[in-house]
Design a protein around this motif. Structure first.
Motif, PDB file in Angstrom:
ATOM      1  N   TYR A   7       0.819  -1.224   0.000  1.00 38.67           N
ATOM      2  CA  TYR A   7       0.000   0.000   0.000  1.00 38.67           C
ATOM      3  C   TYR A   7       0.848   1.267   0.000  1.00 38.67           C
ATOM      4  CZ  TYR A   7      -3.766  -3.232   0.919  1.00 38.67           C
ATOM      5  OH  TYR A   7      -4.656  -4.267   0.801  1.00 38.67           O
ATOM      6  N   ASP A   8       2.076   1.163   0.469  1.00 36.93           N
ATOM      7  CA  ASP A   8       2.946   2.341   0.433  1.00 36.93           C
ATOM      8  C   ASP A   8       3.377   2.659  -0.991  1.00 36.93           C
ATOM      9  OD1 ASP A   8       2.835   2.691   3.149  1.00 36.93           O
ATOM     10  OD2 ASP A   8       4.561   1.386   3.532  1.00 36.93           O
ATOM     11  N   ARG A   9       3.499   1.618  -1.778  1.00 35.54           N
ATOM     12  CA  ARG A   9       3.957   1.791  -3.158  1.00 35.54           C
ATOM     13  C   ARG A   9       2.804   2.184  -4.094  1.00 35.54           C
ATOM     14  NH1 ARG A   9       8.397  -0.430  -6.428  1.00 35.54           N
ATOM     15  NH2 ARG A   9       9.465  -1.182  -4.594  1.00 35.54           N
ATOM     16  N   CYS A  10       1.610   1.713  -3.769  1.00 37.75           N
ATOM     17  CA  CYS A  10       0.438   1.962  -4.627  1.00 37.75           C
ATOM     18  C   CYS A  10       0.212   3.454  -4.796  1.00 37.75           C
ATOM     19  CB  CYS A  10      -0.798   1.328  -3.996  1.00 37.75           C
ATOM     20  SG  CYS A  10      -2.331   1.760  -4.851  1.00 37.75           S
ATOM     21  N   GLU A  11      -0.008   3.873  -6.037  1.00 35.47           N
ATOM     22  CA  GLU A  11      -0.282   5.279  -6.328  1.00 35.47           C
ATOM     23  C   GLU A  11      -1.707   5.503  -6.815  1.00 35.47           C
ATOM     24  OE1 GLU A  11       2.800   6.526  -8.977  1.00 35.47           O
ATOM     25  OE2 GLU A  11       4.333   6.462  -7.407  1.00 35.47           O
ATOM     26  N   GLY A  12      -2.542   4.468  -6.692  1.00 33.16           N
ATOM     27  CA  GLY A  12      -3.959   4.635  -6.998  1.00 33.16           C
ATOM     28  C   GLY A  12      -4.285   4.822  -8.467  1.00 33.16           C
ATOM     29  N   GLN A  15      -5.398   0.577 -12.543  1.00 34.65           N
ATOM     30  CA  GLN A  15      -5.370  -0.471 -13.564  1.00 34.65           C
ATOM     31  C   GLN A  15      -5.737  -1.835 -12.997  1.00 34.65           C
ATOM     32  OE1 GLN A  15      -3.171   1.971 -13.342  1.00 34.65           O
ATOM     33  NE2 GLN A  15      -2.117   2.375 -15.254  1.00 34.65           N
ATOM     34  N   CYS A  16      -5.384  -2.070 -11.757  1.00 33.53           N
ATOM     35  CA  CYS A  16      -5.706  -3.368 -11.152  1.00 33.53           C
ATOM     36  C   CYS A  16      -7.223  -3.527 -11.028  1.00 33.53           C
ATOM     37  CB  CYS A  16      -5.030  -3.532  -9.799  1.00 33.53           C
ATOM     38  SG  CYS A  16      -5.446  -2.245  -8.606  1.00 33.53           S
ATOM     39  N   GLU A  17      -7.905  -2.457 -10.687  1.00 30.06           N
ATOM     40  CA  GLU A  17      -9.360  -2.523 -10.560  1.00 30.06           C
ATOM     41  C   GLU A  17     -10.013  -2.766 -11.927  1.00 30.06           C
ATOM     42  OE1 GLU A  17     -11.420   1.132  -9.658  1.00 30.06           O
ATOM     43  OE2 GLU A  17     -12.805   0.067  -8.349  1.00 30.06           O
ATOM     44  N   GLU A  18      -9.473  -2.123 -12.960  1.00 28.57           N
ATOM     45  CA  GLU A  18     -10.024  -2.345 -14.302  1.00 28.57           C
ATOM     46  C   GLU A  18      -9.851  -3.796 -14.712  1.00 28.57           C
ATOM     47  OE1 GLU A  18      -8.407   0.288 -17.266  1.00 28.57           O
ATOM     48  OE2 GLU A  18      -8.759   2.017 -15.983  1.00 28.57           O
ATOM     49  N   ARG A  19      -8.727  -4.373 -14.357  1.00 29.53           N
ATOM     50  CA  ARG A  19      -8.414  -5.737 -14.762  1.00 29.53           C
ATOM     51  C   ARG A  19      -9.124  -6.772 -13.890  1.00 29.53           C
ATOM     52  NH1 ARG A  19      -4.091  -6.454 -18.385  1.00 29.53           N
ATOM     53  NH2 ARG A  19      -4.202  -8.624 -18.997  1.00 29.53           N
ATOM     54  N   ALA A  20      -9.279  -6.454 -12.624  1.00 29.52           N
ATOM     55  CA  ALA A  20      -9.816  -7.436 -11.680  1.00 29.52           C
ATOM     56  C   ALA A  20     -10.709  -6.751 -10.644  1.00 29.52           C
ATOM     57  CB  ALA A  20      -8.652  -8.163 -10.986  1.00 29.52           C
ATOM     58  N   PRO A  21     -11.881  -6.277 -11.072  1.00 34.44           N
ATOM     59  CA  PRO A  21     -12.746  -5.533 -10.152  1.00 34.44           C
ATOM     60  C   PRO A  21     -13.302  -6.381  -9.008  1.00 34.44           C
ATOM     61  CG  PRO A  21     -13.842  -5.880 -12.269  1.00 34.44           C
ATOM     62  CD  PRO A  21     -12.424  -6.321 -12.441  1.00 34.44           C
ATOM     63  N   ALA A  22     -13.277  -7.706  -9.168  1.00 36.54           N
ATOM     64  CA  ALA A  22     -13.746  -8.554  -8.067  1.00 36.54           C
ATOM     65  C   ALA A  22     -12.701  -8.647  -6.954  1.00 36.54           C
ATOM     66  CB  ALA A  22     -14.068  -9.955  -8.593  1.00 36.54           C
ATOM     67  N   ILE A  23     -11.477  -8.260  -7.268  1.00 36.64           N
ATOM     68  CA  ILE A  23     -10.391  -8.377  -6.284  1.00 36.64           C
ATOM     69  C   ILE A  23     -10.018  -7.011  -5.716  1.00 36.64           C
ATOM     70  CG2 ILE A  23      -8.030  -9.180  -5.884  1.00 36.64           C
ATOM     71  CD1 ILE A  23      -8.384 -10.969  -8.389  1.00 36.64           C
ATOM     72  N   PHE A  24      -9.939  -6.007  -6.602  1.00 31.30           N
ATOM     73  CA  PHE A  24      -9.443  -4.693  -6.177  1.00 31.30           C
ATOM     74  C   PHE A  24     -10.496  -3.620  -6.376  1.00 31.30           C
ATOM     75  CE2 PHE A  24      -5.684  -7.055  -7.633  1.00 31.30           C
ATOM     76  CZ  PHE A  24      -4.986  -7.077  -6.439  1.00 31.30           C
ATOM     77  N   LEU A  26     -10.960   0.728  -5.733  1.00 34.70           N
ATOM     78  CA  LEU A  26     -10.407   2.015  -5.299  1.00 34.70           C
ATOM     79  C   LEU A  26     -11.544   2.901  -4.839  1.00 34.70           C
ATOM     80  CD1 LEU A  26      -7.892   2.626  -8.165  1.00 34.70           C
ATOM     81  CD2 LEU A  26      -7.301   2.447  -5.775  1.00 34.70           C
ATOM     82  N   ASP A  27     -11.331   3.604  -3.734  1.00 33.81           N
ATOM     83  CA  ASP A  27     -12.374   4.537  -3.318  1.00 33.81           C
ATOM     84  C   ASP A  27     -12.158   5.872  -4.021  1.00 33.81           C
ATOM     85  OD1 ASP A  27     -10.442   5.992  -1.959  1.00 33.81           O
ATOM     86  OD2 ASP A  27     -11.043   5.275   0.027  1.00 33.81           O
ATOM     87  N   ASP A  28     -13.010   6.846  -3.734  1.00 32.73           N
ATOM     88  CA  ASP A  28     -12.958   8.119  -4.444  1.00 32.73           C
ATOM     89  C   ASP A  28     -11.653   8.862  -4.211  1.00 32.73           C
ATOM     90  OD1 ASP A  28     -15.452   7.641  -5.442  1.00 32.73           O
ATOM     91  OD2 ASP A  28     -16.504   8.857  -3.956  1.00 32.73           O
ATOM     92  N   ASP A  29     -10.963   8.538  -3.134  1.00 32.69           N
ATOM     93  CA  ASP A  29      -9.686   9.186  -2.852  1.00 32.69           C
ATOM     94  C   ASP A  29      -8.496   8.406  -3.401  1.00 32.69           C
ATOM     95  OD1 ASP A  29     -10.829  11.327  -1.442  1.00 32.69           O
ATOM     96  OD2 ASP A  29     -11.051  10.064   0.342  1.00 32.69           O
ATOM     97  N   GLY A  30      -8.785   7.312  -4.108  1.00 33.87           N
ATOM     98  CA  GLY A  30      -7.692   6.546  -4.703  1.00 33.87           C
ATOM     99  C   GLY A  30      -7.063   5.535  -3.770  1.00 33.87           C
ATOM    100  N   TYR A  31      -7.729   5.254  -2.655  1.00 37.76           N
ATOM    101  CA  TYR A  31      -7.181   4.248  -1.741  1.00 37.76           C
ATOM    102  C   TYR A  31      -7.661   2.863  -2.126  1.00 37.76           C
ATOM    103  CZ  TYR A  31      -5.325   7.923   1.178  1.00 37.76           C
ATOM    104  OH  TYR A  31      -4.609   9.004   1.620  1.00 37.76           O
ATOM    105  N   LEU A  32      -6.732   1.958  -2.136  1.00 38.65           N
ATOM    106  CA  LEU A  32      -6.963   0.607  -2.623  1.00 38.65           C
ATOM    107  C   LEU A  32      -7.515  -0.306  -1.528  1.00 38.65           C
ATOM    108  CD1 LEU A  32      -6.367  -1.440  -4.984  1.00 38.65           C
ATOM    109  CD2 LEU A  32      -4.172  -1.851  -3.851  1.00 38.65           C
ATOM    110  N   THR A  33      -8.554  -1.055  -1.884  1.00 43.48           N
ATOM    111  CA  THR A  33      -9.005  -2.170  -1.048  1.00 43.48           C
ATOM    112  C   THR A  33      -8.748  -3.456  -1.810  1.00 43.48           C
ATOM    113  OG1 THR A  33     -10.747  -0.889   0.010  1.00 43.48           O
ATOM    114  CG2 THR A  33     -11.004  -3.268   0.047  1.00 43.48           C
ATOM    115  N   HIS A  34      -8.144  -4.385  -1.130  1.00 41.79           N
ATOM    116  CA  HIS A  34      -7.844  -5.699  -1.705  1.00 41.79           C
ATOM    117  C   HIS A  34      -8.794  -6.685  -1.012  1.00 41.79           C
ATOM    118  CE1 HIS A  34      -5.995  -9.381  -2.686  1.00 41.79           C
ATOM    119  NE2 HIS A  34      -4.743  -9.131  -2.391  1.00 41.79           N
ATOM    120  N   HIS A  35      -9.761  -7.182  -1.764  1.00 48.65           N
ATOM    121  CA  HIS A  35     -10.804  -7.995  -1.133  1.00 48.65           C
ATOM    122  C   HIS A  35     -10.322  -9.384  -0.715  1.00 48.65           C
ATOM    123  CE1 HIS A  35     -13.908  -5.042  -1.789  1.00 48.65           C
ATOM    124  NE2 HIS A  35     -13.663  -5.000  -3.076  1.00 48.65           N
TER     125      HIS A  35
END
Ligand code: SF4
Length: 67
Positions: A7-12, A15-24, A26-35
């Protein structure tokens, strides 16, 4: 197969969400949730998960095989 997210490296970029929306997600602030944090991916999501790891532009996602 698991995916570890740095999460420190992630810049929001999202692309991961586009590729795998069931896994990743992003909220409106660009913070990543990994399900599937700390869990094996279901077999049907492994292909999408590998794709997400491959497209992350800052290498914030890493495959952890054989867990
Ligand atoms: S593609 Fe990489 S940098 Fe972009 S949101 Fe996903 S993990 Fe973060």
């Amino acid at each position: 197969m698991r995916i570890e997210a740095d999460y420190d490296r992630c810049e929001g970029h999202g692309q991961c969400e586009e590729r795998a929306p069931a896994i990743f997600e992003l909220d409106d602030d660009g913070y990543l949730t990994h399900h599937y944090e700390g869990q094996d991916l279901p077999a049907e999501l492994e292909g999408a998960g590998r794709g997400a790891v491959a497209v992350c532009p800052v290498a914030a996602l890493r495959l952890a095989e054989g867990t």
